[in-house]
Design an enzyme around this catalytic site. Structure first.
Site, PDB file in Angstrom:
ATOM      1  N   ASN A 185       1.443   3.078  -2.601  1.00 36.22           N
ATOM      2  CA  ASN A 185       0.711   4.010  -3.470  1.00 36.22           C
ATOM      3  C   ASN A 185      -0.524   4.569  -2.758  1.00 36.22           C
ATOM      4  O   ASN A 185      -0.865   5.733  -2.938  1.00 36.22           O
ATOM      5  CB  ASN A 185       0.331   3.341  -4.792  1.00 36.22           C
ATOM      6  N   ASN A 208      -5.579   2.964 -12.929  1.00 36.18           N
ATOM      7  CA  ASN A 208      -4.590   1.983 -12.468  1.00 36.18           C
ATOM      8  C   ASN A 208      -3.191   2.576 -12.580  1.00 36.18           C
ATOM      9  O   ASN A 208      -2.907   3.370 -13.476  1.00 36.18           O
ATOM     10  CB  ASN A 208      -4.667   0.721 -13.340  1.00 36.18           C
ATOM     11  N   HIS A 240       0.682   1.307 -13.180  1.00 38.70           N
ATOM     12  CA  HIS A 240       1.458   0.138 -13.618  1.00 38.70           C
ATOM     13  C   HIS A 240       2.946   0.498 -13.573  1.00 38.70           C
ATOM     14  O   HIS A 240       3.338   1.572 -14.059  1.00 38.70           O
ATOM     15  CB  HIS A 240       1.049  -0.279 -15.033  1.00 38.70           C
ATOM     16  N   GLY A 282       0.772  -1.234   0.000  1.00 33.19           N
ATOM     17  CA  GLY A 282       0.000   0.000   0.000  1.00 33.19           C
ATOM     18  C   GLY A 282       0.802   1.282   0.000  1.00 33.19           C
ATOM     19  O   GLY A 282       0.335   2.311   0.488  1.00 33.19           O
TER      20      GLY A 282
HETATM   21  C1  GAR Z   1       3.321  -1.018  -7.403  1.00 28.61           C
HETATM   22  O1  GAR Z   1       4.598  -0.989  -7.969  1.00 28.61           O
HETATM   23  C2  GAR Z   1       2.267  -1.001  -8.486  1.00 28.61           C
HETATM   24  O2  GAR Z   1       2.604  -0.204  -9.587  1.00 28.61           O
HETATM   25  C3  GAR Z   1       2.227  -2.451  -8.875  1.00 28.61           C
HETATM   26  O3  GAR Z   1       2.360  -3.158  -7.675  1.00 28.61           O
HETATM   27  C4  GAR Z   1       3.062  -2.364  -6.713  1.00 28.61           C
HETATM   28  C5  GAR Z   1       2.195  -2.231  -5.473  1.00 28.61           C
HETATM   29  O4  GAR Z   1       2.878  -1.581  -4.445  1.00 28.61           O
HETATM   30  N1  GAR Z   1       1.022  -2.766  -9.591  1.00 28.61           N
HETATM   31  C6  GAR Z   1       0.963  -3.665 -10.556  1.00 28.61           C
HETATM   32  O5  GAR Z   1       1.899  -4.342 -10.892  1.00 28.61           O
HETATM   33  C7  GAR Z   1      -0.402  -3.798 -11.213  1.00 28.61           C
HETATM   34  N2  GAR Z   1      -0.277  -4.460 -12.487  1.00 28.61           N
HETATM   35  P1  GAR Z   1       2.095  -0.889  -3.254  1.00 28.61           P
HETATM   36  O6  GAR Z   1       1.121  -1.912  -2.666  1.00 28.61           O
HETATM   37  O7  GAR Z   1       3.194  -0.541  -2.278  1.00 28.61           O
HETATM   38  O8  GAR Z   1       1.396   0.332  -3.788  1.00 28.61           O
END
Ligand code: GAR
Length: 208
Positions: free
Chosen positions: A14, A108, A110, A12
């Site tokens: 982001n 989203n 990515h 989490g």
């Molecule tokens: C982030 O790097 C996000 O961009 C990626 O997973 C991570 C989650 O981190 N998302 C994907 O790969 C979706 N296809 P977080 O839980 O610390 O935000």
């Protein structure tokens, strides 16, 4: 005020970037109304609780399919009167019922420059493993609207980040988060909440 739901599956960071931006007054015209996790042990749920944001779990493992889970999510989002759905490290591929319910209202993030290192199987650390295997010198992050095609919706913003010679997937992931994801995602959410993102076919125009 637009009501935002943030969907999470893991750490989490982001979500934290969105919470911090909200606390600085940088999410103009919107508020994070709910955090929904696909796993019960996501640290993101603790971040929500600390920020006083209601959190709930719709666990992927309790459903027979992505389709069944998507239907439950759609019901929950409707009950919460959500205007914008943000996928912030959400690791379940949603089916078209979600996209049909929220056309151009699901954002989203990515961790690569789409269309590189994107699509089914490209998520989390795998994305950075693939980028390092390929030997690219630049990677980055993309924020985009979600369409029925995995990682295929209209692109809102992108930022390139350097790949350095001794990078591991973890080190590259962190640099891309710090330099790109944590900035681009709150900015895009704020623009959406001010009705400043106009989708024209595949292109997103940012209104002044
Ligand atoms: C982030 O790097 C996000 O961009 C990626 O997973 C991570 C989650 O981190 N998302 C994907 O790969 C979706 N296809 P977080 O839980 O610390 O935000």
């Amino acid at each position: 005020m637009k009501r935002i739901a943030v969907l999470v599956s893991g750490g989490g960071t982001n979500l934290q970037a969105l919470i911090d931006a909200q606390n600085r007054g940088e999410i103009v015209g919107g508020e994070i109304a709910a955090v929904i996790s696909s796993t019960s042990d996501a640290y993101a749920l603790e971040r929500a609780a600390k920020a006083g944001i209601p959190g709930c779990v719709i666990a992927r493992k309790e459903f027979a399919s992505n389709q069944a889970m998507t239907l439950a999510l759609v019901d929950k989002l409707k009950a919460l009167n959500i205007d914008l759905v943000v996928l912030a490290g959400f690791m379940v591929i949603l089916t078209e019922e979600m996209v049909n319910t929220y056309p151009n209202a699901i954002i989203n993030v990515h961790p690569a420059l789409i269309p590189s290192f994107a699509g089914p199987g490209c998520y989390g650390l795998h994305v950075h493993e693939k980028a390092l295997e390929y030997g690219v010198k630049l990677s980055g992050a993309t924020v985009h609207f979600v369409s029925a095609e995995c990682d295929g919706g209209p692109i809102i913003s992108q930022k390139a980040v350097e790949v350095l010679p001794d990078d591991t997937p973890e080190v590259l992931q962190r640099r891309i988060m710090e330099q790109a994801e944590w900035k681009l995602l709150p900015q895009a959410v704020s623009l959406f909440c001010q009705d400043k993102l106009k989708v024209e076919g595949r292109t997103v125009r940012i209104l002044a």
